[in-house]
Design an enzyme around this catalytic site. Structure first.
Site, PDB file in Angstrom:
ATOM      1  N   LYS A 131     -24.253 -21.553  24.349  1.00 25.81           N
ATOM      2  CA  LYS A 131     -24.090 -22.571  25.429  1.00 25.81           C
ATOM      3  C   LYS A 131     -25.275 -22.355  26.316  1.00 25.81           C
ATOM      4  O   LYS A 131     -25.599 -23.408  27.039  1.00 25.81           O
ATOM      5  CB  LYS A 131     -23.044 -22.015  26.248  1.00 25.81           C
ATOM      6  N   TRP A 176     -10.437 -21.744  27.558  1.00 22.90           N
ATOM      7  CA  TRP A 176     -10.885 -20.414  26.935  1.00 22.90           C
ATOM      8  C   TRP A 176     -10.272 -19.270  27.796  1.00 22.90           C
ATOM      9  O   TRP A 176     -10.114 -18.174  26.720  1.00 22.90           O
ATOM     10  CB  TRP A 176     -12.365 -20.368  27.135  1.00 22.90           C
ATOM     11  N   ASP A 226     -16.035 -13.605  30.850  1.00 22.47           N
ATOM     12  CA  ASP A 226     -16.279 -14.498  30.016  1.00 22.47           C
ATOM     13  C   ASP A 226     -17.360 -15.401  30.547  1.00 22.47           C
ATOM     14  O   ASP A 226     -16.779 -16.384  31.064  1.00 22.47           O
ATOM     15  CB  ASP A 226     -15.368 -15.289  29.301  1.00 22.47           C
TER      16      ASP A 226
HETATM   17  C1  LIG Z   1     -17.417 -21.908  23.794  1.00 18.84           C
HETATM   18  C2  LIG Z   1     -16.683 -20.992  24.668  1.00 18.84           C
HETATM   19  C3  LIG Z   1     -15.996 -19.914  23.957  1.00 18.84           C
HETATM   20  C4  LIG Z   1     -15.936 -19.898  22.488  1.00 18.84           C
HETATM   21  O1  LIG Z   1     -16.977 -19.651  21.947  1.00 18.84           O
HETATM   22  P1  LIG Z   1     -17.299 -19.345  20.723  1.00 18.84           P
HETATM   23  O2  LIG Z   1     -18.770 -18.495  20.426  1.00 18.84           O
HETATM   24  O3  LIG Z   1     -17.227 -20.426  19.616  1.00 18.84           O
HETATM   25  O4  LIG Z   1     -16.142 -18.244  20.089  1.00 18.84           O
HETATM   26  C5  LIG Z   1     -15.368 -19.153  24.933  1.00 18.84           C
HETATM   27  N1  LIG Z   1     -15.536 -19.140  26.272  1.00 18.84           N
HETATM   28  C6  LIG Z   1     -16.093 -20.128  26.838  1.00 18.84           C
HETATM   29  C7  LIG Z   1     -16.309 -19.981  28.373  1.00 18.84           C
HETATM   30  C8  LIG Z   1     -16.920 -21.193  26.256  1.00 18.84           C
HETATM   31  O5  LIG Z   1     -17.365 -21.826  26.820  1.00 18.84           O
END
Ligand SMILES: *Cc1c(COP(=O)(O)O)cnc(C)c1O
Length: 354
Positions: free
Chosen positions: A189, A98, A165
């Protein structure tokens, strides 16, 4: 009932599933799926989701909370565009898939990326330490929890303009929002169904981008001015996230969740470390409390072990294809009893093989 260790979309409390499903059939006489997002009843939902986010995370004054679309993946672009200043240069810490995505997307909108630290040399199995952010960058970006590799920052890096993020560990523990200029997280998540993406942004940074190519939708200033309603928001996802936040608040908030999450992770890691058939895949001090990655010491036992956990009604355990092995995601709504079931399967497997 199955024990869902899947990495996302996430498990949510059963009470939340129930309330959300009821609103599909009846939300003040309409379905939540057909109600206008401009109607006062939905505006109240959005307001409450924002308000609960602020309360639960202790968001200080001077920050805006937004629920947009596009997932964390669009967040890579949105953060780069909104944080771009005179240097058009930013520091990134590369701790996995990511982070690498965030780096790639920042480059595409004209940010010169300085990868100031990386754990790529050992397949992202650790968190780089001693990170110093240079002065001549617009911001520092990192990924707090690496959902795929199973590592987590237990101490956050420091920078004047910090961007994170937090998709896979937001609401799992207490954080100090005031340390950040911008936090973003895909809902699926730990917060709610896929569709909504949470942004927590310091008001001071809004409207200061030096990018010449800012799509209206991605301009956090414009989104904040319109209360996340510049266009149709992801109505159902926001509604369900609101229900989940309410449930979280009613059960002791993130402080209580943090205790439970610590206990769940400790229980599973203790088994991984004491059971001769298993081993963890990342540096111990950097282990994630949300996504526990491990593997069999003898890969030839895979078929048999897989049969065992499947017959215990466990789902979502295979690791990401880039890591292999297993990944047990212990998001907020996963009960410690589910972890006990998994641990018991591991223990029993060791007894049989001994
Ligand atoms: C799942 C995830 C993403 C991607 O998320 P999307 O909403 O599918 O674009 C980005 N960063 C992290 C840390 C993730 O766990």
């Amino acid at each position: 009932m199955k024990h869902n260790f899947g990495a996302g979309p996430c498990i949510l409390p059963q009470a939340v599933f129930k309330q959300a499903s009821e609103a599909v059939l009846d939300f003040n006489g309409l379905s939540i799926l057909e109600v206008s997002h401009r109607h006062k009843d939905f505006v109240a939902v959005m307001d409450e989701a924002i308000d609960l986010t602020k309360k639960v995370l202790g968001v200080p004054d001077g920050y805006s909370v937004l629920f947009l679309q596009g997932g964390a993946t669009l967040g890579f672009t949105i953060t780069a565009l909104n944080m771009m200043r005179e240097h058009k240069r930013a520091a990134y810490i590369n701790t996995g898939t990511w982070s690498s995505g965030a780096i790639r997307e920042a480059g595409k909108v004209g940010i010169e990326v300085l990868e100031i630290a990386s754990s790529q040399d050992r397949n992202f199995s650790y968190i780089p330490k001693g990170i110093v952010c240079p002065d001549d960058v617009d911001y520092l970006h990192f990924t707090s929890n690496n959902t795929i590799a199973g590592t987590q920052f237990h101490d956050f890096p420091k920078a004047k303009h910090l961007v994170c993020d937090m998709s896979s560990d937001i609401f799992s523990k207490e954080i100090n929002v005031a340390d950040f200029d911008l936090i973003y997280a895909g809902a699926q998540k730990n917060l709610g169904p896929a569709g909504a993406t949470l942004y927590i942004v310091k008001d001071e940074v809004l409207g200061k981008s030096t990018s010449q190519f800012m799509p209206t939708y991605m301009d956090l200033k414009k989104q904040a001015d319109k209360g996340s309603m510049l266009n149709t928001p992801p109505v159902f996802s926001v509604y369900t996230a609101m229900l989940n936040l309410k449930d979280l608040q009613a059960h002791g908030g993130v402080k209580e969740k943090q205790k439970q999450n610590d206990a769940k992770a400790a229980l599973l890691y203790q088994e991984i470390d004491s059971n001769p058939l298993f081993e963890g895949t990342v540096a111990k001090e950097d282990r994630s409390k949300m996504n526990v990655t491990f593997k069999l010491t003898d890969e030839s036992l895979k078929e048999e072990f897989d049969k065992n956990w499947k017959s215990a009604d466990i789902v979502g355990l295979p690791g990401h294809r880039s890591v292999g092995g297993y990944r047990a995601s212990l998001y907020n709504a996963l009960e410690i009893d589910s972890v006990r079931v998994l641990v018991e399967v591991m223990k029993e497997f060791a007894r049989v093989k001994a």
